[in-house]
Design an enzyme around this catalytic site. Structure first.
Site, short mmCIF file in Angstrom:
data_model
loop_
_atom_site.label_atom_id
_atom_site.label_comp_id
_atom_site.label_asym_id
_atom_site.label_seq_id
_atom_site.Cartn_x
_atom_site.Cartn_y
_atom_site.Cartn_z
CE1 TYR A 1 -16.04 -24.55 20.48
CE2 TYR A 1 -15.55 -25.86 18.53
CZ TYR A 1 -16.31 -24.91 19.17
OH TYR A 1 -17.36 -24.30 18.52
CB THR B 1 -22.11 -24.10 17.62
OG1 THR B 1 -21.16 -23.05 17.54
CG2 THR B 1 -22.38 -24.69 16.25
CG HIS C 1 -17.66 -22.38 9.00
ND1 HIS C 1 -18.97 -22.81 9.11
CD2 HIS C 1 -17.03 -22.87 10.09
CE1 HIS C 1 -19.10 -23.52 10.21
NE2 HIS C 1 -17.94 -23.57 10.82
#
Length: 824
Positions: free
Chosen positions: A505, A518, A374
């Site tokens: 979140y 993000t 990621h």
């Protein structure tokens, strides 16, 4: 003897200036230490890299994209207090207000000025800090960083077996690779605005390389081969030529995969497990770095060459021998594999992984998913890849029926079956098995890594909800944002179980900006808190619906702000990193004793547009030292503190720990190509929630470290049913607007015959009926006692408030044992 190695691309600015391909070098022996492979500039994480530029459409809009804005300091501080408000009692709110006030008077303006100066000439003010937060993460990436996608089954039944499905997915993935490399992939768009496509250049042929000083991302931009894992054994073969054209037909690829499966079967699984080196990629990163040195230090060993082949592959294809029986088991298999110990040996699918790269996982029955590293990519990017790959498999099947069927790609590779084999160049399409030299040190390390991995898997559980009662269409018809509506469902379900509101979140995608990633949406707001309390109290339906409307409107407004990169989390984290760099530069000893340059416990997934997340951490600083009160700190610091040596008041405020400790970590990432997606919980007492809102259904995958996960799912399902009843009752009172035939059908109690349910309802996992009973309870608590529950919660709160490589001359040695194809 030449070994394919791979190098980092040049920075975006250098690439634009030179218009030259990235430098590639050939090394005659694999280095013992990764640091020796790269210069300091090459070892900089992905923040300094840019895709190689050629004429094309993929990156055509990059130069026109705006840079990520640095928010105003006062606005960020105001938002910081606002997101903490529902999580704090009055005294904690006062302490935070005092800390913010001091920060704005003292350290804040200087840190803001330093951040603006630092950002000058950079593509993004947060990018380097963001990559550092991932690459300095020392714990296992399994369940902590890597998210997963579970694809829908192939709509063509003949493809739903392992080898055929895997071959189909690989061919479509290679078409996607070619489109990216040829810059023919149309850019992502959001309401007519092109999005940053930078992450697509980091999607394939990359590897997370551990070192003693954090991880690095390496990439072979000319990679042509894939690695296949089967029963923990490694195989590879070339699939592209030097022009990135596909050199194998789907039939040829299926033949290779069948040969690999048959060869892997020759080794008993318990014997193969003893050499399943993929398990080492699940280790603590510093331990794994040391083990890579062990793998590469003996120049007479094949291990260095084998490791290079794996690291530089386009991606890894994992062929599992198991068939998970339920959706939850499938999700667990895609996220972390299964753990099964037989006669003291681990034979679960957890041994059939390599977590430092993107993995396409295919089970024995054809069920397939993606697990991805990621650091360089968010879920929105991998979602586009998964969606296009799934679509291409359908279109290719259509083309086999009708040659005039459309293609997803601007251009396609020449038919490999009609090409002159000489035109492929120096490639090896025959599968080779990598044969590792299992020295005693590696065998021992593998056993220890496996037992730790098994512990990690056993510490987590997964549950899914496939809610078929309604989806996006119904939610929007009621006037709600689908994402905000589902977020309020999480708030209400959690409150119904635990009687409190927790930090939540959700990532908002910021790819409208150059190199955007993000921003954090904090879904627990004053409005959402008021809604869940109203919902659980004994109030009329209209009041509950009105409270829901206010809460969802607030969430939508927050989402829009965060999509414009105007949230508070990323800005505050960048300010913290700037402070820490200043402390490091000054060599101050007064810095926090447990300070480190990146978060230790971040969330486990991220992705984007109302919010999509597929597995990223939520960067946060280390735990601040305990302090008696902000007021005491203020008076003491004014006279004795050296500027920027003591941690600024805002970061030492307990509220900053609170906002960076996520209990409900969520992400909305999906489309019809996916059945589920998810990630591990971001904290020991938290939940990880990945969800997909489809037109007429909602899919949710929830993970936790054995909290009330099943009850959470049940509570969530019951909430969906109950809120629909409330909305319909309110709508009915206002005039439903439904067709008269549907109204009459709903009003009449027809007793003749049984209501026919769809096949999905009959066999689906935890699917709610489309028409529900009006007296359905919520999570085991009927609504008759909801008011009593609220009174008990109030009484409890009054008693006690919560505390605060290129190839040498196009030649490469065929590494590994060559498998025979003659009998096939």
């Amino acid at each position: 003897m030449a070994v394919r190695t791979f190098t980092m691309p040049k920075s975006l600015d250098e690439s634009l200036a030179s218009q030259q391909p990235p430098n590639l070098h050939v090394d005659q022996s694999f280095p013992h230490n990764v640091d020796a492979t790269y210069s300091r500039s090459e070892r900089e994480p992905l923040a300094s890299h840019g895709p190689k530029r050629r004429p094309g459409i993929t990156y055509a809009a990059e130069d026109k994209l705006p840079k990520l804005p640095i928010p105003e300091l006062e606005d960020t501080c105001r938002k910081y207090q606002a997101v903490l408000a529902p999580l704090q009692n009055r005294r904690e709110q006062e302490d935070t207000a005092a800390a913010v006030h001091e920060f704005l008077k003292t350290d804040g303006p200087e840190l803001q000025a330093r951040l603006k100066k630092y950002a000058t000439g950079k593509t993004s003010y947060i990018e380097q800090f963001w990559y550092d937060s991932y690459l300095n993460f020392d714990n296992s990436v399994v369940l902590n960083l890597n998210p997963f996608f579970l694809l829908e089954d192939d709509p063509t039944p003949a493809r739903n077996n392992q080898v055929t499905r895997a071959a189909s997915l690989v061919i479509s993935s290679l078409s996607f690779v070619r489109a990216v490399r040829q810059e023919e992939l149309p850019p992502d768009m959001l309401k007519g605005t092109p999005l940053c496509m930078y992450q697509y250049s980091r999607l394939f042929s990359t590897a997370r390389i551990p070192t003693e000083n954090g991880c690095q991302i390496a990439q072979d931009s000319g990679s042509r081969h894939v690695v296949v894992l089967c029963k923990g054994q490694f195989y590879w073969f070339d699939v592209l030529d030097d022009n990135s054209d596909i050199i194998m037909t789907e039939k040829d690829l299926a033949l290779n995969l069948q040969v690999i499966v048959d060869d892997a079967e020759q080794t008993p699984i318990q014997e193969a497990a003893k050499g399943a080196l993929g398990v080492l990629s699940t280790e603590n990163r510093k331990v794994w770095a040391g083990l890579r040195d062990v793998l590469t230090r003996d120049e007479s060993s094949n291990n260095a060459e084998c490791l290079s082949i794996v690291d530089s592959a386009l991606f890894v294809l994992c062929l599992d021998y198991t068939e998970p029986r339920t959706g939850a088991e499938l999700c667990g298999n895609m996220l972390c594999g299964t753990s099964e110990v037989v006669k003291g040996v681990q034979i679960g699918t957890c041994t059939n992984r390599w977590y430092d790269k993107m993995q396409i996982i295919v089970c024995k029955n054809g069920s397939a998913g993606i697990n991805f590293e990621h650091t360089g990519v968010d879920g929105h990017t991998v979602l586009r890849m998964a969606s296009d790959v799934y679509t291409d498999t359908i279109l290719r099947f259509a083309k086999s029926i009708n040659g005039q069927a459309p293609s997803l790609w601007t251009s396609t590779s020449p038919d490999p079956s009609k090409r002159d084999p000489e035109s492929f160049g120096n490639v090896s399409t025959t599968p080779h098995k990598l044969e590792w030299d299992m020295v005693p040190e590696l065998s021992t390390a593998l056993r220890f890594a496996e037992t730790r991995l098994a512990d990690l898997i056993q510490q987590n559980e997964f549950e899914i909800l496939e809610f078929a009662g309604y989806g996006k269409n119904f939610i929007t018809s009621m006037g709600f944002s689908p994402d905000a509506f589902v977020q309020m469902a999480f708030q209400a379900a959690y409150y119904g179980l635990y009687g409190r509101v927790e930090n939540t979140y959700e990532p908002a995608m910021t790819k409208v900006f150059l190199h955007g990633r993000t921003e954090a949406i904090r879904a627990a707001t004053v409005e959402s808190t008021e809604f869940v309390k109203t919902f659980w109290a004994d109030h009329e339906a209209q009041r509950k619906v009105d409270a829901l409307k206010k809460a969802t409107q607030k969430h939508t407004a927050l989402t829009k702000e965060c999509a414009k990169a105007l949230g508070q989390d990323r800005h505050l984290y960048a300010l913290y990193c700037v402070w820490q760099r200043a402390v490091d530069e000054e060599g101050a000893e007064a810095a926090s004793s447990n300070g480190c340059s990146s978060p230790v416990d971040g969330s486990a997934s991220d992705t984007g547009v109302t919010s999509q997340r597929g597995g990223s951490i939520s960067p946060s600083p280390p735990r601040s030292p305990a302090k008696k009160s902000v007021n005491n700190t203020t008076s003491a610091s004014a006279s004795s503190r050296t500027p920027l040596q003591q941690m600024p008041s805002l970061f030492s405020d307990p509220g900053y720990d609170r906002i960076n400790t996520t209990i409900i970590s969520t992400s909305n990432c999906g489309n019809p190509a996916l059945r589920h997606f998810g990630f591990g919980p971001s904290s020991a007492d938290g939940f990880g929630i990945g969800y997909i809102i489809k037109d007429d259904s909602i899919s949710v995958c929830i993970s936790s470290k054995h909290r009330q996960t099943r009850r959470f799912v049940d509570s969530l399902e019951a909430y969906f049913v109950e809120i629909k009843r409330l909305l319909r009752s309110v709508k009915k009172g206002q005039g439903t607007g439904r067709s008269r035939v549907r109204e009459s059908e709903g009003e009449k109690k027809v007793g003749k015959g049984r209501v026919i349910k769809s096949e999905g309802q009959a066999k689906g996992e935890h699917q709610a009926p489309v028409e529900e009973e009006e007296d359905e309870g919520l999570g085991g608590y009927g609504f008759f006692d909801a008011g009593m529950l609220l009174q008990a919660l109030k009484a409890s709160q009054e008693e006690k408030e919560r505390p605060s490589d290129k190839v040498v001359g196009n030649a490469r040695r065929a590494i590994g044992k060559k498998l025979r194809l003659s009998e096939y």
